[in-house]
Design an enzyme around this catalytic site. Sequence first.
Site, mmCIF file in Angstrom:
data_model
loop_
_atom_site.group_PDB
_atom_site.id
_atom_site.type_symbol
_atom_site.label_atom_id
_atom_site.label_comp_id
_atom_site.label_asym_id
_atom_site.label_seq_id
_atom_site.Cartn_x
_atom_site.Cartn_y
_atom_site.Cartn_z
ATOM 1 N N ASP A 100 -41.805 -0.996 0.792
ATOM 2 C CA ASP A 100 -41.162 0.052 0.016
ATOM 3 C C ASP A 100 -42.180 0.764 -0.858
ATOM 4 O O ASP A 100 -43.045 0.121 -1.466
ATOM 5 C CB ASP A 100 -40.081 -0.554 -0.884
ATOM 6 C CG ASP A 100 -39.077 -1.377 -0.100
ATOM 7 O OD1 ASP A 100 -38.323 -0.783 0.681
ATOM 8 O OD2 ASP A 100 -39.053 -2.610 -0.264
ATOM 9 N N GLU A 107 -43.318 -3.797 7.116
ATOM 10 C CA GLU A 107 -42.494 -2.765 6.494
ATOM 11 C C GLU A 107 -42.578 -3.004 4.993
ATOM 12 O O GLU A 107 -42.593 -4.148 4.542
ATOM 13 C CB GLU A 107 -41.050 -2.890 6.983
ATOM 14 C CG GLU A 107 -40.058 -1.907 6.370
ATOM 15 C CD GLU A 107 -39.374 -2.417 5.109
ATOM 16 O OE1 GLU A 107 -38.629 -1.644 4.495
ATOM 17 O OE2 GLU A 107 -39.604 -3.596 4.716
ATOM 18 N N GLU A 161 -41.205 2.606 3.782
ATOM 19 C CA GLU A 161 -39.887 3.095 3.386
ATOM 20 C C GLU A 161 -40.026 3.863 2.086
ATOM 21 O O GLU A 161 -40.409 3.298 1.055
ATOM 22 C CB GLU A 161 -38.870 1.976 3.226
ATOM 23 C CG GLU A 161 -37.507 2.546 2.836
ATOM 24 C CD GLU A 161 -36.420 1.519 2.611
ATOM 25 O OE1 GLU A 161 -35.422 1.880 1.944
ATOM 26 O OE2 GLU A 161 -36.557 0.386 3.087
ATOM 27 N N HIS A 201 -39.584 -2.444 -4.564
ATOM 28 C CA HIS A 201 -38.266 -2.123 -4.017
ATOM 29 C C HIS A 201 -37.312 -1.612 -5.085
ATOM 30 O O HIS A 201 -36.639 -0.592 -4.908
ATOM 31 C CB HIS A 201 -37.661 -3.352 -3.343
ATOM 32 C CG HIS A 201 -36.287 -3.130 -2.799
ATOM 33 N ND1 HIS A 201 -35.137 -3.279 -3.560
ATOM 34 C CD2 HIS A 201 -35.859 -2.758 -1.573
ATOM 35 C CE1 HIS A 201 -34.069 -3.006 -2.832
ATOM 36 N NE2 HIS A 201 -34.483 -2.679 -1.619
ATOM 37 N N HIS A 250 -40.664 -7.861 6.902
ATOM 38 C CA HIS A 250 -39.912 -7.126 5.896
ATOM 39 C C HIS A 250 -40.596 -7.233 4.526
ATOM 40 O O HIS A 250 -40.939 -8.324 4.082
ATOM 41 C CB HIS A 250 -38.499 -7.716 5.831
ATOM 42 C CG HIS A 250 -37.547 -6.998 4.958
ATOM 43 N ND1 HIS A 250 -36.621 -7.662 4.176
ATOM 44 C CD2 HIS A 250 -37.317 -5.677 4.745
ATOM 45 C CE1 HIS A 250 -35.879 -6.796 3.531
ATOM 46 N NE2 HIS A 250 -36.277 -5.578 3.854
#
Length: 246
Positions: A41, A39, A114, A54, A12
């Site tokens: 952002d 993953e 993301e 993020h 993450h």
Amino acid sequence: MARWPLAPVLAHRCGGALAPENTLAGLAAAAALGCGGVEFDVMLSGSGSPVLIHDETLERTTDGRGCVPETSDDRLRQLDAGRWFGEQFAGERIPMLDETARRCIALGLSANLEIKPSPGTDEVTGRVVANAAWSLWASADVPPLLSSFSVEALSAAAKAAPGLQRGLLVEQLPAGWLERCSSVGAVALHADARYLSHDAVLEVRGSGLRLAAYTVNDPVRARELFGWGVDCVITDRPDLVRAPDS
């Protein structure tokens, strides 16, 4: 049914709880553990460039102040994005998407980007991130997957880079989730693991969609989810959570 395109366990925000989030140090931490994917952002800076962060604001994860979409690339490169996490990470910078792509490819990490639009920028963020990802990962064995909570951003991404697979992010399964996925050509649904039941997993998988669960930090819960048929877990603890065949 399209196969899940990435590693079954994704760290993450690059390195989970083992490094400052959304940094190249996180990529190194994930790779060192043998985690097959990450993953992270992606938001647009004030210069219109895709950068890894993020929050829309800088205060939580850097020594800067202000809003990311109002801050130039030159200013972002000056900020320390690691010291807040630990002195050993002092000097870590906010990565640009291009350097992140190069590092992921070099380390053999598959990637879930993301798309994080700041307010009012859903369409342009989806388009710019998708175009950049399509170009930057052109030589990669495993192309990235694009995900977002924003249907508008995913729709723009689909038009800009139809060759990249997409996943719709949700918390609990909303009414009309299958129609929303279909509207953006999503191959996967990414759902909050806290709200997933065995029946919900069967329903999603039975629809023909792949399913990723976030954020799973308990190895026992991860094994349960994989046993139910979840394709991927996103975790802050890639040192503890492993793929079923590991």
